[in-house]
Design a protein around this motif. Structure first.
Motif, PDB file in Angstrom:
ATOM      1  N   GLU A 255       1.023  -1.183  -0.123  1.00  0.00           N
ATOM      2  CA  GLU A 255       0.304   0.120   0.337  1.00  0.00           C
ATOM      3  C   GLU A 255       0.811   1.070   0.135  1.00  0.00           C
ATOM      4  O   GLU A 255       0.971   1.631   0.535  1.00  0.00           O
ATOM      5  N   SER A 256       1.910   2.098  -1.258  1.00  0.00           N
ATOM      6  CA  SER A 256       2.941   2.537  -1.096  1.00  0.00           C
ATOM      7  C   SER A 256       2.066   3.149  -1.476  1.00  0.00           C
ATOM      8  O   SER A 256       0.725   3.826  -1.809  1.00  0.00           O
ATOM      9  N   GLY A 257       2.645   4.983  -1.703  1.00  0.00           N
ATOM     10  CA  GLY A 257       1.774   5.710  -1.785  1.00  0.00           C
ATOM     11  C   GLY A 257       1.550   6.560  -1.107  1.00  0.00           C
ATOM     12  O   GLY A 257       0.948   6.787  -0.234  1.00  0.00           O
ATOM     13  N   LEU A 258       1.520   8.158  -1.460  1.00  0.00           N
ATOM     14  CA  LEU A 258       0.193   8.582  -0.051  1.00  0.00           C
ATOM     15  C   LEU A 258      -0.985   9.067  -0.398  1.00  0.00           C
ATOM     16  O   LEU A 258      -1.186   9.192  -1.311  1.00  0.00           O
ATOM     17  N   LYS A 259      -2.081   9.232   0.523  1.00  0.00           N
ATOM     18  CA  LYS A 259      -3.005   9.280   1.173  1.00  0.00           C
ATOM     19  C   LYS A 259      -4.006  10.828   0.008  1.00  0.00           C
ATOM     20  O   LYS A 259      -2.555  11.832   0.621  1.00  0.00           O
TER      21      LYS A 259
ATOM     22  N   LEU B 120      -7.606  22.280   9.671  1.00  0.00           N
ATOM     23  CA  LEU B 120      -8.459  21.366   8.526  1.00  0.00           C
ATOM     24  C   LEU B 120      -9.177  20.316   9.093  1.00  0.00           C
ATOM     25  O   LEU B 120      -8.351  19.225   8.852  1.00  0.00           O
ATOM     26  N   PRO B 121     -10.322  20.473   8.788  1.00  0.00           N
ATOM     27  CA  PRO B 121     -11.003  18.658   9.480  1.00  0.00           C
ATOM     28  C   PRO B 121     -10.124  17.774   8.402  1.00  0.00           C
ATOM     29  O   PRO B 121     -10.048  18.062   7.408  1.00  0.00           O
ATOM     30  N   GLY B 122     -10.088  16.365   9.089  1.00  0.00           N
ATOM     31  CA  GLY B 122      -9.222  15.116   8.442  1.00  0.00           C
ATOM     32  C   GLY B 122      -7.496  15.357   8.418  1.00  0.00           C
ATOM     33  O   GLY B 122      -7.614  14.327   7.881  1.00  0.00           O
ATOM     34  N   ALA B 123      -7.209  16.586   8.618  1.00  0.00           N
ATOM     35  CA  ALA B 123      -5.217  16.512   9.049  1.00  0.00           C
ATOM     36  C   ALA B 123      -4.883  16.062  11.063  1.00  0.00           C
ATOM     37  O   ALA B 123      -5.772  16.344  11.504  1.00  0.00           O
ATOM     38  N   PRO B 124      -4.122  15.897   9.950  1.00  0.00           N
ATOM     39  CA  PRO B 124      -3.940  15.043   9.067  1.00  0.00           C
ATOM     40  C   PRO B 124      -3.572  13.751   8.543  1.00  0.00           C
ATOM     41  O   PRO B 124      -4.671  12.969   8.906  1.00  0.00           O
ATOM     42  N   HIS B 125      -3.706  14.025   7.071  1.00  0.00           N
ATOM     43  CA  HIS B 125      -4.120  13.080   6.302  1.00  0.00           C
ATOM     44  C   HIS B 125      -3.546  11.563   6.484  1.00  0.00           C
ATOM     45  O   HIS B 125      -3.756  10.256   6.725  1.00  0.00           O
ATOM     46  N   GLU B 126      -2.038  11.813   6.484  1.00  0.00           N
ATOM     47  CA  GLU B 126      -1.469  11.166   7.006  1.00  0.00           C
ATOM     48  C   GLU B 126      -0.178  11.158   8.203  1.00  0.00           C
ATOM     49  O   GLU B 126       0.539  12.501   8.333  1.00  0.00           O
ATOM     50  N   VAL B 127      -0.118   9.760   8.566  1.00  0.00           N
ATOM     51  CA  VAL B 127       0.867  10.337  10.049  1.00  0.00           C
ATOM     52  C   VAL B 127       1.918   8.817   9.808  1.00  0.00           C
ATOM     53  O   VAL B 127       1.669   7.786   9.679  1.00  0.00           O
ATOM     54  N   LEU B 128       3.039   9.470   9.278  1.00  0.00           N
ATOM     55  CA  LEU B 128       4.547   8.444   8.863  1.00  0.00           C
ATOM     56  C   LEU B 128       4.535   8.630   9.709  1.00  0.00           C
ATOM     57  O   LEU B 128       5.824   9.478  10.319  1.00  0.00           O
ATOM     58  N   LEU B 129       5.683   6.850  10.137  1.00  0.00           N
ATOM     59  CA  LEU B 129       6.627   7.416  11.282  1.00  0.00           C
ATOM     60  C   LEU B 129       7.813   7.224  10.484  1.00  0.00           C
ATOM     61  O   LEU B 129       7.612   5.758   9.684  1.00  0.00           O
ATOM     62  N   VAL B 130       9.303   7.027  11.107  1.00  0.00           N
ATOM     63  CA  VAL B 130      10.499   7.135  10.125  1.00  0.00           C
ATOM     64  C   VAL B 130      11.180   6.606  10.956  1.00  0.00           C
ATOM     65  O   VAL B 130      11.133   6.757  12.761  1.00  0.00           O
ATOM     66  N   LEU B 131      11.829   5.413  10.574  1.00  0.00           N
ATOM     67  CA  LEU B 131      12.383   4.110  11.333  1.00  0.00           C
ATOM     68  C   LEU B 131      13.671   3.398  11.324  1.00  0.00           C
ATOM     69  O   LEU B 131      13.910   3.848   9.506  1.00  0.00           O
TER      70      LEU B 131
END
Ligand code: GDP
Length: 310
Positions: A91-95, A217-228
């Protein structure tokens, strides 16, 4: 360079070690005895595939050996197929913001994992797809992080919304969202703190930041990405669980895969957390970020080879 070649080059350290060890095991003992399977298990654990993924691969090799009767068993082929099966189609790519307008991506993780670099790489990735992008420097607890992001912004020609060292991160995030809305950008990437100098809790600070931009901005953040950081191997799992509990991650970015022989952790961590690996970092340059592709990943780790049991 094609996607597969990038994965193969970036995963070279893990691949070299695995190929070398599995070849040695199979050459030394072509019959898949219990001892051989145990050695295979140790090699996979050593590459940080985690216990479940390792067991799945070892059992598949055992089954194939039993049914094929040791007739030219391709150990790498079996491992590749199992890995791919477990990773699914990915499921790559950004929302995207389903209401149209700005998509806000919050990038979280502990210091040193490659968070700031990843924000810059994501900006480059989306800008090169023709999107209008912006960066928000919300790691206000480290002056160097703000400077680093500004430097990247200048290099990539991407605007950076920043404030002074020590400013309230949520208020910088608020400014960044306002600017992103006013300038009608497609993506806003927010670099967040990985450690605080104050007594307040990092997770609470992140929750507050997300609350503030969600109100704006309702719905934000749309993506929360964890960097490991891949070089920390399965130790990253504890970190990941803590973040997931606090901020509901939507995806993982695994960095520094080029610098480790523990690339198996990508498979193990996504599986343990049930959060998709969306991107992987394969170097320090802006274009060293790749959308995660399970097929290329599996093929790069277990290349088609002459590793055949007797
Ligand atoms: P932060 O503290 O989490 O913001 O981490 P930084 O973005 O400052 O990165 C820490 C170091 O890791 C820097 O030297 C980066 O160049 C390096 N780095 C980040 N991502 C990668 C990667 O995918 N591969 C390699 N080899 N180095 C990386």
């Amino acid at each position: 360079m094609g996607l597969f070649d990038k994965f193969r080059d970036g995963l070279k350290k893990t691949q070299d070690k695995l190929v070398h060890e599995i070849k040695r095991i199979v050459t030394f003992s072509p019959r898949m005895t219990e001892a051989t399977l145990e050695e295979l298990e140790i090699a996979l654990i050593g590459a940080d595939f985690g216990t479940e993924m390792t067991e799945q691969i070892v059992e598949a090799v055992r089954r194939s050996y039993e049914t094929q009767g040791g007739n030219g068993l391709d150990v790498f082929g079996v491992a590749r197929a199992e890995l791919q099966k477990s990773l699914g189609s990915g499921e790559s790519g950004l929302k995207q913001n389903l209401n149209g307008g700005v998509t806000v991506v919050s990038v979280v993780g502990v210091n040193g994992t490659g968070k700031t670099t990843t924000c810059a790489k994501l900006a480059h990735y989306t800008a090169s797809q023709g999107k209008k992008v912006m960066l928000g420097a919300c790691d206000t607890f480290r002056a160097a992080a703000i400077e680093q992001l500004k430097l990247w912004g200048g290099r990539l020609n991407v605007p950076v919304i920043a404030s002074a060292y020590g400013a309230d991160p949520a208020s910088v995030a608020h400014d960044a969202v306002s600017a992103a809305l006013a300038r009608e950008v497609d993506y806003l990437f927010i670099d967040t703190a990985g450690r605080l100098h104050t007594k307040s809790n990092l997770m609470q600070e992140l929750q507050k930041l997300h609350r503030v931009i969600g109100k704006q901005l309702p719905g934000a953040p749309h993506e929360v990405l964890l960097v490991l950081d891949a070089t920390t191997g399965m130790n990253a799992l504890t970190q990941a669980r803590e973040f997931h509990k606090a901020v509901n991650l939507t995806g993982l970015v695994i960095t520094k895969l080029d610098g480790t022989s523990k690339g198996g952790m990508v498979a193990a961590i996504g599986r343990e957390l049930n959060v998709p690996v969306k991107f992987v970092g394969l170097g320090e340059q802006a274009d060293d970020l790749q959308p995660f592709d399970p097929a290329s990943f599996a093929a790069a780790l277990f290349p088609e080879s002459e590793t055949t049991a007797a």
